[in-house]
Design a protein around this motif. Structure first.
Motif, PDB file in Angstrom:
ATOM      1  N   PHE A  90      -4.013 -15.716-107.579  1.00  0.00           N
ATOM      2  CA  PHE A  90      -4.356 -15.053-108.839  1.00  0.00           C
ATOM      3  C   PHE A  90      -5.752 -15.449-109.295  1.00  0.00           C
ATOM      4  N   ASP A  91      -6.077 -16.733-109.076  1.00  0.00           N
ATOM      5  CA  ASP A  91      -7.399 -17.205-109.510  1.00  0.00           C
ATOM      6  C   ASP A  91      -8.531 -16.495-108.782  1.00  0.00           C
ATOM      7  N   VAL A  92      -8.280 -16.077-107.520  1.00  0.00           N
ATOM      8  CA  VAL A  92      -9.336 -15.386-106.764  1.00  0.00           C
ATOM      9  C   VAL A  92      -9.173 -13.871-106.843  1.00  0.00           C
ATOM     10  N   GLY A  93      -8.181 -13.430-107.643  1.00  0.00           N
ATOM     11  CA  GLY A  93      -8.035 -12.002-107.880  1.00  0.00           C
ATOM     12  C   GLY A  93      -7.258 -11.235-106.847  1.00  0.00           C
ATOM     13  N   THR A 104       1.629 -10.730-113.048  1.00  0.00           N
ATOM     14  CA  THR A 104       3.068 -10.449-112.872  1.00  0.00           C
ATOM     15  C   THR A 104       3.643 -11.227-111.691  1.00  0.00           C
ATOM     16  N   ASP A 105       2.906 -11.280-110.587  1.00  0.00           N
ATOM     17  CA  ASP A 105       3.369 -12.023-109.419  1.00  0.00           C
ATOM     18  C   ASP A 105       3.503 -13.500-109.734  1.00  0.00           C
ATOM     19  N   VAL A 106       2.566 -14.033-110.499  1.00  0.00           N
ATOM     20  CA  VAL A 106       2.645 -15.446-110.886  1.00  0.00           C
ATOM     21  C   VAL A 106       3.853 -15.686-111.781  1.00  0.00           C
ATOM     22  N   GLY A 136      -1.893 -10.426 -97.208  1.00  0.00           N
ATOM     23  CA  GLY A 136      -1.926  -9.425 -98.265  1.00  0.00           C
ATOM     24  C   GLY A 136      -1.011  -8.255 -98.047  1.00  0.00           C
ATOM     25  N   ALA A 137      -0.204  -8.273 -96.963  1.00  0.00           N
ATOM     26  CA  ALA A 137       0.691  -7.153 -96.675  1.00  0.00           C
ATOM     27  C   ALA A 137       2.025  -7.272 -97.398  1.00  0.00           C
ATOM     28  N   ARG A 138       2.316  -8.433 -97.951  1.00  0.00           N
ATOM     29  CA  ARG A 138       3.558  -8.660 -98.679  1.00  0.00           C
ATOM     30  C   ARG A 138       3.252  -9.285-100.040  1.00  0.00           C
ATOM     31  N   THR A 139       4.165  -9.063-100.972  1.00  0.00           N
ATOM     32  CA  THR A 139       3.983  -9.626-102.302  1.00  0.00           C
ATOM     33  C   THR A 139       4.688 -10.979-102.399  1.00  0.00           C
ATOM     34  N   THR A 140       4.401 -11.654-103.496  1.00  0.00           N
ATOM     35  CA  THR A 140       5.051 -12.950-103.727  1.00  0.00           C
ATOM     36  C   THR A 140       6.560 -12.806-103.839  1.00  0.00           C
TER      37      THR A 140
END
Length: 452
Positions: free
Chosen positions: A166-169, A174-176, A365-369
């Motif tokens: 999240f810090d690097v965008g 929401t994921d956090v 980056g292909a999957r979400t948290t």
């Protein structure tokens, strides 16, 4: 590097080996449960009480001796003085013939003793099976706590990784938040698992007699019989069934005793008296008698014990059905546990592969948290299910032994001092008096039991 690793491994084995040596085995727990069970002590006392019933019935064939002493005084206004008299007497009575009523009572009580011994075996099985369940519950819940701790660590790492991304965008707030919520839930589930483990430890202490330490892994009990063979064996040897059989025998003998009470009996009695002037007198009486009419009481008693005999016969049939059903249920539970264990083992392998892949894809980056968290949760659930299935398999295997009547200290070969149900019976079966050598030996036995 290789020598360093070898030295580290040797040191680790040196440190861990005492811990492994101190691990408590299932046999240790069962031995402790057998030796400290208050329920077993209670039922052993009930068996001794049943043994005394044989002695009391046996007394009916022995002479009955009593003594009596009396002093009588009288005064009268026209008498020269007071009149006093005193006497000391001994009386005896012996049952010569009662149509076998007393012997039937003795035999019925012996059947009751045999049935009570089977009841004690059933209680022993109950105590040992409870200890097995407590042992496996502690092991299962301990592994659950370990899994939950690992889950918290993994999700903590995922939460930190989500914050970094999240810090690097790379991801949104929401994921956090999703990772943070999952971490809070994992910590809550860890607390719940720790509470469950604490309750299991309390049950272990109650069932085994001491707090649990490090418990060694356990394999399922070896089973050498098929289900049909186990049912046939149980119908011959299960303590509940044998107890019911002895109850039927006792009821049959009780009927014969009630019928004998309706017939004539022969008795011999005598009395010797000594008065205050040391004059003695005595008498001997041979009596023959029997009931003529007692308001239908004796006939009612016969019908009553016949009805009780019929009830015990029906109970024997129900017990046989329950024993056979118990064996079938135990085998079904064992089969389910084995199938579940195989399925969950395959699920773990697949879930581990999926989790590793999804985590790699998330880094690209292909999957979400949330995908990573869901995959990790599925892997955790599969591992927890496998732990439960392994515990269920062990408990089910010993439940099969219990359903056959084989879950005993003798069959399991426990390193304990066995309780001999015949020892006390052999001391009391002849109805010894308190002043005899056998009676004094009984007093010492009871004092030792009371001291424990």
């Amino acid at each position: 590097m290789r020598s360093t690793i070898t030295a580290f491994a040797a040191a680790a084995m040196f440190v861990l080996s005492p811990m492994a040596a101190k691990a408590e085995t299932l046999a240790d727990a069962l031995a402790s449960a057998y030796e400290t069970s208050g329920l077993l002590d209670q039922n052993r006392a009930l068996l001794r009480a049943a043994d005394e019933g044989v002695a009391q019935a046996m007394a009916g064939l022995r002479p009955i001796l009593n003594w009596s002493a009396q002093a009588t005084g009288s005064t009268a206004s026209n008498a020269a003085g007071d009149n006093w008299s005193a006497s000391l007497g001994i009386s005896g009575e012996l049952n010569l013939f009662d149509n076998g009523a007393t012997q039937f009572a003795i035999d019925a009580q012996k059947e009751t003793v045999l049935g009570t011994r089977q009841s004690l075996i059933a209680v022993e099985q109950q105590v040992l099976l409870r200890a097995i369940q407590a042992y496996m519950n502690v092991r299962r819940d301990s592994e659950f706590v370990t899994l939950r701790q690992s889950n918290v660590r993994v999700i903590t790492q995922e939460f930190r990784a989500a914050q970094d991304r999240f810090d690097v965008g790379e991801i949104t707030r929401t994921d956090v938040a999703l990772a943070e919520a999952r971490l809070a839930a994992a910590r809550s589930l860890l607390s719940a698992a720790e509470g469950t483990l604490a309750r299991s430890a309390e049950e272990y202490a109650a069932a085994v007699g001491r707090r649990p330490g490090t418990l060694a892994p356990v394999s399922a009990a070896p089973l050498a019989r098929s289900e049909d063979d186990a049912k046939a064996f149980a119908l011959r040897n299960h303590p509940a069934l044998r107890e019911a059989q002895f109850s039927v025998s006792a009821a049959e003998l009780t009927i014969l005793r009630a019928e004998a009470a309706m017939k004539p009996s022969v008795s011999l009695s005598g009395r010797v008296t000594l008065d205050q002037d040391f004059n003695d007198s005595g008498s001997v009486t041979l009596g023959v008698g029997g009931p003529i009419y007692q308001g239908g009481l004796l006939s009612s008693r016969v019908r009553q014990v016949q009805a009780q005999r019929d009830a015990t016969r029906a109970g024997l049939h129900l017990t046989a059905v329950n024993v056979e059903q118990g064996v079938g249920n135990a085998y079904a539970n064992f089969a389910v546990a084995q199938a579940s264990k195989r399925a969950f083992d395959q699920q773990i392998q697949a879930s581990q592969t999926a989790f590793n892949g999804i985590r790699e894809e998330a880094q690209l980056g292909a999957r979400t948290t949330i995908d990573v968290l869901n995959a990790e949760q599925e892997l955790l659930d599969a591992r927890a299910s496998l732990v439960s299935a392994q515990a269920d398999e062990v408990v089910a295997s010993y439940a099969i032994l219990s359903s056959m009547g084989l879950l005993t200290a003798d069959h399991l070969g426990l390193n304990v001092q066995r309780y001999d149900p015949e020892a006390y019976y052999n001391l009391v079966k002849d109805a010894p008096t308190a002043t005899s050598a056998q009676g004094q030996a009984l007093d010492r036995v009871l004092d030792a039991i009371g001291g424990n």
